[in-house]
Scaffold this motif. Structure first.
Motif, PDB file in Angstrom:
ATOM      1  N   LEU A  63      41.850  47.688  43.832  1.00  0.00           N
ATOM      2  CA  LEU A  63      41.828  48.744  42.825  1.00  0.00           C
ATOM      3  C   LEU A  63      41.118  49.951  43.430  1.00  0.00           C
ATOM      4  O   LEU A  63      39.957  49.860  43.825  1.00  0.00           O
ATOM      5  CB  LEU A  63      41.082  48.250  41.583  1.00  0.00           C
ATOM      6  N   LYS A  64      41.846  51.068  43.550  1.00  0.00           N
ATOM      7  CA  LYS A  64      41.296  52.301  44.105  1.00  0.00           C
ATOM      8  C   LYS A  64      41.334  53.372  43.036  1.00  0.00           C
ATOM      9  O   LYS A  64      42.355  53.548  42.370  1.00  0.00           O
ATOM     10  CB  LYS A  64      42.154  52.792  45.278  1.00  0.00           C
ATOM     11  N   TYR A  65      40.212  54.086  42.902  1.00  0.00           N
ATOM     12  CA  TYR A  65      40.165  55.201  41.964  1.00  0.00           C
ATOM     13  C   TYR A  65      39.010  56.116  42.335  1.00  0.00           C
ATOM     14  O   TYR A  65      38.167  55.776  43.148  1.00  0.00           O
ATOM     15  CB  TYR A  65      40.030  54.716  40.514  1.00  0.00           C
ATOM     16  N   VAL A  66      39.009  57.281  41.729  1.00  0.00           N
ATOM     17  CA  VAL A  66      37.941  58.251  41.936  1.00  0.00           C
ATOM     18  C   VAL A  66      37.144  58.301  40.640  1.00  0.00           C
ATOM     19  O   VAL A  66      37.694  58.559  39.575  1.00  0.00           O
ATOM     20  CB  VAL A  66      38.497  59.649  42.286  1.00  0.00           C
ATOM     21  N   VAL A  84      40.061  43.854  41.224  1.00  0.00           N
ATOM     22  CA  VAL A  84      40.132  43.713  39.773  1.00  0.00           C
ATOM     23  C   VAL A  84      39.009  42.796  39.295  1.00  0.00           C
ATOM     24  O   VAL A  84      38.350  43.069  38.288  1.00  0.00           O
ATOM     25  CB  VAL A  84      41.519  43.175  39.346  1.00  0.00           C
ATOM     26  N   ARG A  85      38.743  41.716  40.020  1.00  0.00           N
ATOM     27  CA  ARG A  85      37.677  40.774  39.657  1.00  0.00           C
ATOM     28  C   ARG A  85      36.333  41.478  39.603  1.00  0.00           C
ATOM     29  O   ARG A  85      35.599  41.380  38.623  1.00  0.00           O
ATOM     30  CB  ARG A  85      37.622  39.627  40.665  1.00  0.00           C
ATOM     31  N   ASP A  86      35.997  42.205  40.652  1.00  0.00           N
ATOM     32  CA  ASP A  86      34.702  42.884  40.714  1.00  0.00           C
ATOM     33  C   ASP A  86      34.590  43.982  39.657  1.00  0.00           C
ATOM     34  O   ASP A  86      33.536  44.176  39.053  1.00  0.00           O
ATOM     35  CB  ASP A  86      34.459  43.459  42.105  1.00  0.00           C
ATOM     36  N   TYR A  87      35.695  44.702  39.428  1.00  0.00           N
ATOM     37  CA  TYR A  87      35.683  45.765  38.425  1.00  0.00           C
ATOM     38  C   TYR A  87      35.450  45.185  37.030  1.00  0.00           C
ATOM     39  O   TYR A  87      34.626  45.683  36.268  1.00  0.00           O
ATOM     40  CB  TYR A  87      37.004  46.536  38.465  1.00  0.00           C
ATOM     41  N   ASP A 148      46.646  51.820  27.575  1.00  0.00           N
ATOM     42  CA  ASP A 148      45.213  52.119  27.436  1.00  0.00           C
ATOM     43  C   ASP A 148      44.338  51.061  28.094  1.00  0.00           C
ATOM     44  O   ASP A 148      43.169  51.309  28.369  1.00  0.00           O
ATOM     45  CB  ASP A 148      44.833  52.222  25.957  1.00  0.00           C
ATOM     46  N   LEU A 149      44.872  49.878  28.322  1.00  0.00           N
ATOM     47  CA  LEU A 149      44.096  48.790  28.917  1.00  0.00           C
ATOM     48  C   LEU A 149      44.256  48.716  30.436  1.00  0.00           C
ATOM     49  O   LEU A 149      43.713  47.826  31.071  1.00  0.00           O
ATOM     50  CB  LEU A 149      44.498  47.450  28.297  1.00  0.00           C
ATOM     51  N   LYS A 150      45.005  49.661  31.012  1.00  0.00           N
ATOM     52  CA  LYS A 150      45.203  49.661  32.458  1.00  0.00           C
ATOM     53  C   LYS A 150      43.907  50.024  33.162  1.00  0.00           C
ATOM     54  O   LYS A 150      43.184  50.915  32.747  1.00  0.00           O
ATOM     55  CB  LYS A 150      46.297  50.669  32.821  1.00  0.00           C
ATOM     56  N   ARG A 151      43.624  49.277  34.223  1.00  0.00           N
ATOM     57  CA  ARG A 151      42.410  49.535  35.002  1.00  0.00           C
ATOM     58  C   ARG A 151      42.619  50.737  35.898  1.00  0.00           C
ATOM     59  O   ARG A 151      43.701  50.906  36.414  1.00  0.00           O
ATOM     60  CB  ARG A 151      42.077  48.307  35.856  1.00  0.00           C
ATOM     61  N   PRO A 152      41.624  51.512  36.188  1.00  0.00           N
ATOM     62  CA  PRO A 152      40.282  51.534  35.614  1.00  0.00           C
ATOM     63  C   PRO A 152      40.334  52.090  34.199  1.00  0.00           C
ATOM     64  O   PRO A 152      41.113  52.989  33.884  1.00  0.00           O
ATOM     65  CB  PRO A 152      39.498  52.441  36.543  1.00  0.00           C
ATOM     66  N   PRO A 166      38.105  57.762  35.067  1.00  0.00           N
ATOM     67  CA  PRO A 166      38.408  57.829  36.490  1.00  0.00           C
ATOM     68  C   PRO A 166      39.809  58.394  36.737  1.00  0.00           C
ATOM     69  O   PRO A 166      40.687  58.297  35.900  1.00  0.00           O
ATOM     70  CB  PRO A 166      38.311  56.376  36.947  1.00  0.00           C
ATOM     71  N   GLN A 167      39.959  58.972  37.916  1.00  0.00           N
ATOM     72  CA  GLN A 167      41.255  59.513  38.312  1.00  0.00           C
ATOM     73  C   GLN A 167      41.959  58.492  39.186  1.00  0.00           C
ATOM     74  O   GLN A 167      41.379  57.978  40.150  1.00  0.00           O
ATOM     75  CB  GLN A 167      41.071  60.821  39.083  1.00  0.00           C
ATOM     76  N   THR A 168      43.213  58.215  38.862  1.00  0.00           N
ATOM     77  CA  THR A 168      43.959  57.217  39.618  1.00  0.00           C
ATOM     78  C   THR A 168      45.167  57.801  40.332  1.00  0.00           C
ATOM     79  O   THR A 168      45.881  57.066  41.009  1.00  0.00           O
ATOM     80  CB  THR A 168      44.437  56.092  38.675  1.00  0.00           C
TER      81      THR A 168
END
Length: 189
Positions: A63-66, A84-87, A148-152, A166-168
Motif C-alpha cells: 500500500l503506497k500513499y502520500v 495492508v496488514r500494517d496499515y 469509502d472503505l478503500k485503503r488508505p 491521504p493522496q493515492t
C-alpha cells in the motif's frame, strides 16, 4: 449523514434522556457505572479481536500513499510505503488509544469532578463510534474495502464536512518519490 453531525445529534438526544435519570440514587448510579465500564470493555474487546483478525489474515499487499500534509506547515506530505496488514493494525491501534484517552478523561471527570451524566452519554457514544470505525466495518461486518472503505482511509470530516486524507493518485506518489530520492542523493554526496 456526516459522522460528526450524527455524533452531535445522538449526544444531544442522549443528554436530554440523561436529564430524566435520577443520578442521585446510589443504585441508579451504580448501574450507570456498570453500564459504562461494560461498554468500554466491549469496545476494547472488539478492537483486540479486530487486531487478531488482521494478524491472522496477514495481508501483505503493498500500500503506497502520500500522507495528508499538516495544514499548519508548508511541508508536503510524506510518502508511506506499507502493507495492508500494517496499515490496518496502525489504524486499529489509533482507535484503541482514543478509547483509552476517553476512559482517562472520564475517570477524571467522574472520579475527581464528580460528573455523572457524561458516564451515561459516553456509554452510548462508545457503541456509536465502534459502529462508525472503518476496521469494524471491514473485519467484523465483512464489507468490501471499496469506495469509502478503500485503503488508505480518509479522515472523518469535521462539522462542515471538510474531510482530508491521504493522496493515492500516481502523480502525488511519483512526486513524493522524487522528493525522497532527491533528499537521499543529497545526503550521499
Amino acid at each position: 449523514m456526516n459522522p460528526a453531525v450524527s455524533n452531535l445529534v445522538i449526544s444531544l438526544a442522549v443528554m436530554q434522556l440523561a436529564r430524566k435519570i435520577p443520578f442521585e440514587d446510589p443504585e441508579v448510579l451504580y448501574y450507570v457505572r456498570v453500564g459504562y465500564v461494560s461498554m468500554q470493555i466491549l469496545v476494547l474487546s472488539v478492537y483486540y479481536y479486530i487486531s487478531m483478525t488482521i494478524k491472522s489474515k496477514n495481508d501483505q499487499t503493498v500500500l503506497k500513499y502520500v500522507e495528508a500534509p499538516n495544514p499548519m506547515s508548508q511541508e508536503p506530505g510524506q510518502l508511506v510505503n506499507t502493507t495492508v496488514r500494517d496499515y490496518d493494525l496502525l489504524e486499529t491501534s489509533k482507535l484503541l488509544r482514543s478509547v483509552y484517552m476517553g476512559m482517562a478523561m472520564m475517570g477524571f471527570m467522574h472520579g475527581y469532578m464528580k460528573f455523572t451524566q457524561p458516564l451515561f452519554v459516553q456509554a452510548i457514544m462508545a457503541i456509536k463510534s465502534l459502529y462508525d470505525a472503518t476496521p469494524f466495518k471491514i473485519h467484523i461486518l465483512g464489507q468490501k474495502a471499496e469506495g469509502d472503505l478503500k485503503r488508505p482511509w480518509k479522515t472523518a470530516g469535521g462539522m462542515f464536512g471538510a474531510a482530508g486524507g491521504p493522496q493515492t493518485d500516481n502523480a502525488a506518489i511519483t512526486e513524493a518519490e522524487k522528493r525522497v530520492g532527491g533528499t537521499t542523493s543529497k545526503k550521499e554526496e
